[in-house]
Scaffold this motif. Sequence first.
Motif, PDB file in Angstrom:
ATOM      1  N   MET A   1       1.002  -1.275  -0.100  1.00 59.00           N
ATOM      2  CA  MET A   1      -0.010  -0.052  -0.055  1.00 59.00           C
ATOM      3  C   MET A   1       0.942   1.201   0.011  1.00 59.00           C
ATOM      4  SD  MET A   1      -2.886   1.260   2.637  1.00 59.00           S
ATOM      5  CE  MET A   1      -4.090  -0.171   2.266  1.00 59.00           C
ATOM      6  N   SER A   2       0.208   2.075  -0.647  1.00 65.38           N
ATOM      7  CA  SER A   2       1.143   3.375  -0.590  1.00 65.38           C
ATOM      8  C   SER A   2       0.125   4.615  -0.662  1.00 65.38           C
ATOM      9  CB  SER A   2       1.935   3.640  -2.076  1.00 65.38           C
ATOM     10  OG  SER A   2       1.045   3.623  -3.076  1.00 65.38           O
ATOM     11  N   VAL A   3       0.534   5.821  -0.520  1.00 66.29           N
ATOM     12  CA  VAL A   3      -0.204   7.267  -0.456  1.00 66.29           C
ATOM     13  C   VAL A   3       0.194   8.174  -1.655  1.00 66.29           C
ATOM     14  CG1 VAL A   3      -1.102   6.822   1.797  1.00 66.29           C
ATOM     15  CG2 VAL A   3       1.048   8.120   1.430  1.00 66.29           C
ATOM     16  N   GLN A   4      -0.560   8.897  -2.104  1.00 70.95           N
ATOM     17  CA  GLN A   4       0.055   9.928  -3.014  1.00 70.95           C
ATOM     18  C   GLN A   4       0.473  11.125  -2.278  1.00 70.95           C
ATOM     19  OE1 GLN A   4      -2.710  10.461  -6.635  1.00 70.95           O
ATOM     20  NE2 GLN A   4      -3.852   8.617  -5.937  1.00 70.95           N
ATOM     21  N   HIS A   5      -0.015  11.422  -1.126  1.00 75.39           N
ATOM     22  CA  HIS A   5       0.676  12.377  -0.306  1.00 75.39           C
ATOM     23  C   HIS A   5       1.048  12.136   1.104  1.00 75.39           C
ATOM     24  CE1 HIS A   5      -1.570  15.059  -3.514  1.00 75.39           C
ATOM     25  NE2 HIS A   5      -2.495  14.215  -3.193  1.00 75.39           N
ATOM     26  N   PRO A   6       2.532  11.700   0.941  1.00 74.24           N
ATOM     27  CA  PRO A   6       3.039  11.122   2.193  1.00 74.24           C
ATOM     28  C   PRO A   6       3.133  12.219   3.256  1.00 74.24           C
ATOM     29  CG  PRO A   6       4.333  10.595   0.354  1.00 74.24           C
ATOM     30  CD  PRO A   6       3.294  11.552  -0.053  1.00 74.24           C
ATOM     31  N   GLY A   7       3.388  13.705   2.926  1.00 76.39           N
ATOM     32  CA  GLY A   7       3.524  14.447   3.826  1.00 76.39           C
ATOM     33  C   GLY A   7       2.171  14.633   4.667  1.00 76.39           C
ATOM     34  N   ILE A   8       0.904  14.648   3.928  1.00 73.66           N
ATOM     35  CA  ILE A   8      -0.483  14.646   4.563  1.00 73.66           C
ATOM     36  C   ILE A   8      -0.502  13.491   5.634  1.00 73.66           C
ATOM     37  CG2 ILE A   8      -2.931  14.595   4.242  1.00 73.66           C
ATOM     38  CD1 ILE A   8      -2.258  16.055   1.679  1.00 73.66           C
ATOM     39  N   LEU A   9      -0.082  12.396   5.237  1.00 79.11           N
ATOM     40  CA  LEU A   9      -0.272  11.102   5.946  1.00 79.11           C
ATOM     41  C   LEU A   9       0.564  11.462   7.259  1.00 79.11           C
ATOM     42  CD1 LEU A   9      -1.082   8.198   6.297  1.00 79.11           C
ATOM     43  CD2 LEU A   9       1.051   7.472   5.272  1.00 79.11           C
ATOM     44  N   ALA A  10       1.787  11.858   7.223  1.00 78.49           N
ATOM     45  CA  ALA A  10       2.478  11.869   8.258  1.00 78.49           C
ATOM     46  C   ALA A  10       1.773  12.871   9.456  1.00 78.49           C
ATOM     47  CB  ALA A  10       3.824  12.701   8.185  1.00 78.49           C
ATOM     48  N   VAL A  11       0.958  13.950   8.989  1.00 79.14           N
ATOM     49  CA  VAL A  11       0.303  15.014   9.688  1.00 79.14           C
ATOM     50  C   VAL A  11      -0.869  14.175  10.158  1.00 79.14           C
ATOM     51  CG1 VAL A  11      -1.243  17.062   9.833  1.00 79.14           C
ATOM     52  CG2 VAL A  11       1.251  16.979   8.482  1.00 79.14           C
ATOM     53  N   VAL A  69      -7.455  11.675   3.344  1.00 74.24           N
ATOM     54  CA  VAL A  69      -7.043  12.723   2.553  1.00 74.24           C
ATOM     55  C   VAL A  69      -5.885  12.856   2.006  1.00 74.24           C
ATOM     56  CG1 VAL A  69      -6.331  15.242   3.202  1.00 74.24           C
ATOM     57  CG2 VAL A  69      -8.268  14.240   4.512  1.00 74.24           C
ATOM     58  N   ALA A  70      -4.895  11.651   2.516  1.00 71.02           N
ATOM     59  CA  ALA A  70      -3.659  11.394   1.734  1.00 71.02           C
ATOM     60  C   ALA A  70      -3.705  10.608   0.600  1.00 71.02           C
ATOM     61  CB  ALA A  70      -2.629  10.577   2.866  1.00 71.02           C
ATOM     62  N   GLN A  71      -5.030  10.096   0.046  1.00 69.57           N
ATOM     63  CA  GLN A  71      -5.266   9.170  -0.955  1.00 69.57           C
ATOM     64  C   GLN A  71      -4.567   7.991  -0.943  1.00 69.57           C
ATOM     65  OE1 GLN A  71      -4.734  12.710  -4.076  1.00 69.57           O
ATOM     66  NE2 GLN A  71      -6.902  11.890  -4.654  1.00 69.57           N
ATOM     67  N   PRO A  72      -4.828   7.197  -0.090  1.00 69.10           N
ATOM     68  CA  PRO A  72      -4.098   5.771   0.001  1.00 69.10           C
ATOM     69  C   PRO A  72      -4.597   4.922  -1.425  1.00 69.10           C
ATOM     70  CG  PRO A  72      -5.852   5.789   1.352  1.00 69.10           C
ATOM     71  CD  PRO A  72      -6.060   7.269   1.106  1.00 69.10           C
ATOM     72  N   GLN A  73      -3.674   4.223  -1.644  1.00 68.38           N
ATOM     73  CA  GLN A  73      -3.915   3.308  -2.762  1.00 68.38           C
ATOM     74  C   GLN A  73      -2.894   1.955  -2.693  1.00 68.38           C
ATOM     75  OE1 GLN A  73      -2.548   5.799  -6.135  1.00 68.38           O
ATOM     76  NE2 GLN A  73      -0.608   4.892  -6.051  1.00 68.38           N
ATOM     77  N   ALA A  74      -3.622   1.127  -3.349  1.00 71.45           N
ATOM     78  CA  ALA A  74      -3.007  -0.312  -3.197  1.00 71.45           C
ATOM     79  C   ALA A  74      -2.969  -0.893  -4.700  1.00 71.45           C
ATOM     80  CB  ALA A  74      -3.849  -1.419  -2.363  1.00 71.45           C
ATOM     81  N   GLU A 296      -7.273   3.482  -5.919  1.00 70.91           N
ATOM     82  CA  GLU A 296      -7.186   4.277  -4.889  1.00 70.91           C
ATOM     83  C   GLU A 296      -8.228   3.909  -3.892  1.00 70.91           C
ATOM     84  OE1 GLU A 296      -8.349   9.101  -4.400  1.00 70.91           O
ATOM     85  OE2 GLU A 296      -7.291   8.356  -6.284  1.00 70.91           O
ATOM     86  N   LEU A 297      -7.876   4.077  -2.510  1.00 71.78           N
ATOM     87  CA  LEU A 297      -8.830   3.581  -1.540  1.00 71.78           C
ATOM     88  C   LEU A 297      -9.471   4.586  -0.920  1.00 71.78           C
ATOM     89  CD1 LEU A 297      -6.375   0.785   0.051  1.00 71.78           C
ATOM     90  CD2 LEU A 297      -8.211   0.546  -1.905  1.00 71.78           C
ATOM     91  N   THR A 298      -9.303   5.942  -1.265  1.00 67.73           N
ATOM     92  CA  THR A 298      -9.953   7.000  -0.602  1.00 67.73           C
ATOM     93  C   THR A 298     -11.366   6.734  -0.416  1.00 67.73           C
ATOM     94  OG1 THR A 298      -8.263   8.431  -1.634  1.00 67.73           O
ATOM     95  CG2 THR A 298     -10.325   9.548  -0.800  1.00 67.73           C
ATOM     96  N   GLY A 299     -12.169   6.408  -1.191  1.00 65.27           N
ATOM     97  CA  GLY A 299     -13.621   6.256  -1.266  1.00 65.27           C
ATOM     98  C   GLY A 299     -13.985   4.912   0.043  1.00 65.27           C
ATOM     99  N   ALA A 300     -13.188   4.146  -0.283  1.00 65.93           N
ATOM    100  CA  ALA A 300     -13.384   2.697   0.647  1.00 65.93           C
ATOM    101  C   ALA A 300     -13.294   3.318   2.173  1.00 65.93           C
ATOM    102  CB  ALA A 300     -12.543   1.832   0.425  1.00 65.93           C
ATOM    103  N   ALA A 301     -12.049   4.035   2.351  1.00 69.23           N
ATOM    104  CA  ALA A 301     -11.744   4.650   3.598  1.00 69.23           C
ATOM    105  C   ALA A 301     -12.696   5.538   4.305  1.00 69.23           C
ATOM    106  CB  ALA A 301     -10.291   5.293   3.735  1.00 69.23           C
TER     107      ALA A 301
END
Length: 324
Positions: A1-11, A69-74, A296-301
Amino acid sequence: MSVQHPGILAVAVVAILALIGGYVWLQRRRARTLAGTGLTTGRPRRDALRRHLPQAMFLTAAGLLLISVAQPQATLPVAHAAGTVVLAFDVSNSMKATDVAPSRLAAAKAAATEFVASQPGSVSFGVVAFDQGALTTQQVSEDHDATTAAIKRLQVNGGTSLGQAILASLTVIAGKPVTLPNQDSGQPEPDLGYFGNATIVLLSDGEDTGGPDAVAAAGLAAKAGVRIETVGVGTVEGATVEVGGYQVATSLNEDLLTQIAQATAGSYHRADNAQTLHDVYQSLDLRLTTERKPVELTGAAAGIAVLLLTIGGILMTTWFGRIL
């Protein structure tokens, strides 16, 4: 799994930890306050579960919303229609018959045009027209507009050779000339390779007026992993067409079309009017392939978060008569 916005994930992670820490701090402060008043803080396990479960759901939902918000995806295997479809049209004189309005060929062309338009760009099409011989009128291409134009150019002419139709379709798929071996001379069968994502859709009334052997040609297709879906255009009762000043009776030959399809583990479909012909196209079993794609898993989350908030709210209202 990864995210499109790592900075937002950290926050988001920091915010989630802060929420959890804040909740734990509030619970301990409450316990100390109760202890200072001399009131007991011991509660049955069931009461503790009821007190903390809704809040745990709210915290989890808040965390999922922050992570979304970080737009995770797998990267997941995704099934989709793909590969090669060769549309082989019978353009013999019998296809002028009007037992399927406005004519067998016209109805077949109209339904095929709709079918091509409905397929995704991952499906490539080729077009073969056959009578006593066979002619490739459109090489395999992802250009669906070119395929539609090739279909619309088809005109009736001559007799019928289903064997030539299959061999010409295999030529389009394999990218090299394909012929049946001469059995009498002991000639080996050609090695076409394997094309498990290819399908031939053979549209004909099934009247075979010339060689080569259509079932033997279908056998070559089967060994190359190519499935043939046959579509019988016409009625069993048949109709009469004029050929060279003579009236010729023509009817649907379902037996041969069924044998051809079964030789490749395909299916025979009867299309005795324009509507059933349209329905046949929609029911054709094209090859499905799987391809690993980032999803993208944003909708699922977010959906899970909303569900947890709803359930937590219902529990709070039911158990305590309030939401917070």
